[in-house]
Motif scaffolding. Structure first.
Motif, short mmCIF file in Angstrom:
data_model
loop_
_atom_site.label_atom_id
_atom_site.label_comp_id
_atom_site.label_asym_id
_atom_site.label_seq_id
_atom_site.Cartn_x
_atom_site.Cartn_y
_atom_site.Cartn_z
N ALA A 249 19.39 34.40 47.68
CA ALA A 249 19.62 33.13 48.38
C ALA A 249 18.77 33.05 49.65
N LEU B 296 21.19 32.48 36.09
CA LEU B 296 21.55 31.78 37.33
C LEU B 296 20.44 31.95 38.36
N ALA C 298 18.01 29.03 39.90
CA ALA C 298 17.99 28.83 41.35
C ALA C 298 16.57 28.98 41.90
N LEU D 247 20.97 23.76 49.60
CA LEU D 247 21.93 23.33 48.57
C LEU D 247 21.80 24.21 47.32
N ILE D 248 20.58 24.50 46.92
CA ILE D 248 20.36 25.32 45.72
C ILE D 248 20.91 26.72 45.93
N SER D 249 20.65 27.32 47.09
CA SER D 249 21.15 28.68 47.32
C SER D 249 22.67 28.71 47.37
N GLU D 250 23.29 27.67 47.95
CA GLU D 250 24.76 27.59 47.94
C GLU D 250 25.30 27.47 46.52
N THR D 251 24.65 26.64 45.72
CA THR D 251 25.07 26.45 44.33
C THR D 251 24.94 27.75 43.55
N PHE D 252 23.84 28.47 43.78
CA PHE D 252 23.62 29.77 43.13
C PHE D 252 24.73 30.75 43.52
N ARG E 281 27.74 30.12 44.56
CA ARG E 281 29.00 29.71 43.93
C ARG E 281 29.02 30.11 42.46
N GLY E 282 27.88 29.96 41.79
CA GLY E 282 27.79 30.38 40.39
C GLY E 282 28.02 31.86 40.23
N GLU F 148 29.75 33.75 42.28
CA GLU F 148 31.18 33.99 42.53
C GLU F 148 32.00 33.72 41.27
#
Length: 198
Positions: free
Chosen positions: A97, A161, A165, A176-181, A183-184, A186
């Motif tokens: 990230a 994933l 990302a 936003l992409i790093s946060e989504t990654f 969360r994925g 997790e």
């Protein structure tokens, strides 16, 4: 200072050539950059270039070896803290990230390279596959510490994933992409941990 495969310190000219190639290859692609430009920007002679790299392909392979070494060091650092497996996986994900959020991020150097070298028998393609196999095996090993029977499938999901990302991170908002990654990852950790035998 890094040492060459022979154990000797690489020359300053070789380091300049590799640093220049790394910067340009990553930013602009490999096929679009000629040897003459690398020689000019590294401020070395043509003879010096060919003394260190018999051809452009040798320089490309050195670029990928350096990228591989940097990523291995990054992953080793994340895993060296002797954390529980779930936290070790989170640390690897956090390092990915951070890369996505870094200035000048242009995606995965290995995915970028393999797009330019589609022939599976080409040495550059083979170098990409070797790096990716190492990464998959490393993630598989960490996930097997949580729950062994589903580790390989979960490791492949982690790599997918990451790939998604890395591709999206240079096209859209990197934060936003790093946060989504993350969360994925997790979600993957929770799902994989839930399969652990009681």
């Amino acid at each position: 200072m890094a040492r060459s495969e022979s154990g000797a310190r690489p020359s300053e000219a070789r380091q300049r050539l590799l640093a220049t190639a790394t910067r340009i290859f990553y930013a602009e692609g490999i096929h679009s950059v000629g040897v003459d430009r690398i020689i000019a920007e590294a401020k070395v002679t043509r003879a010096t270039f060919y003394r260190h790299f018999p051809g452009k392909e040798d320089l490309v392979l050195a670029y990928l070896r350096a990228a591989d070494h940097a990523i291995r060091n990054q992953v080793d650092l994340a895993l060296a803290a002797d954390l529980p497996a779930t936290d070790a996986l989170r640390a690897v994900a956090e390092s990915i990230a951070r890369d996505i959020r870094s200035a000048g991020f242009r995606g995965c150097a290995f995915l970028n390279a393999v797009a330019e070298y589609p022939d599976p028998d080409h040495p550059v393609h083979q170098a990409v596959l070797a790096h990716r196999q190492w990464f998959l095996d490393t993630i598989n090993t960490v996930l097997a510490r949580i729950q062994e029977t589903e580790a390989e499938a979960a490791a492949r999901q982690f790599v997918m994933l990451r790939d998604g990302a890395m591709a999206a991170g240079c096209l859209f908002d990197p934060a936003l992409i790093s946060e989504t990654f993350l969360r994925g990852v997790e979600g993957l950790i929770r799902a994989h941990s839930a399969r652990r035998p009681s």
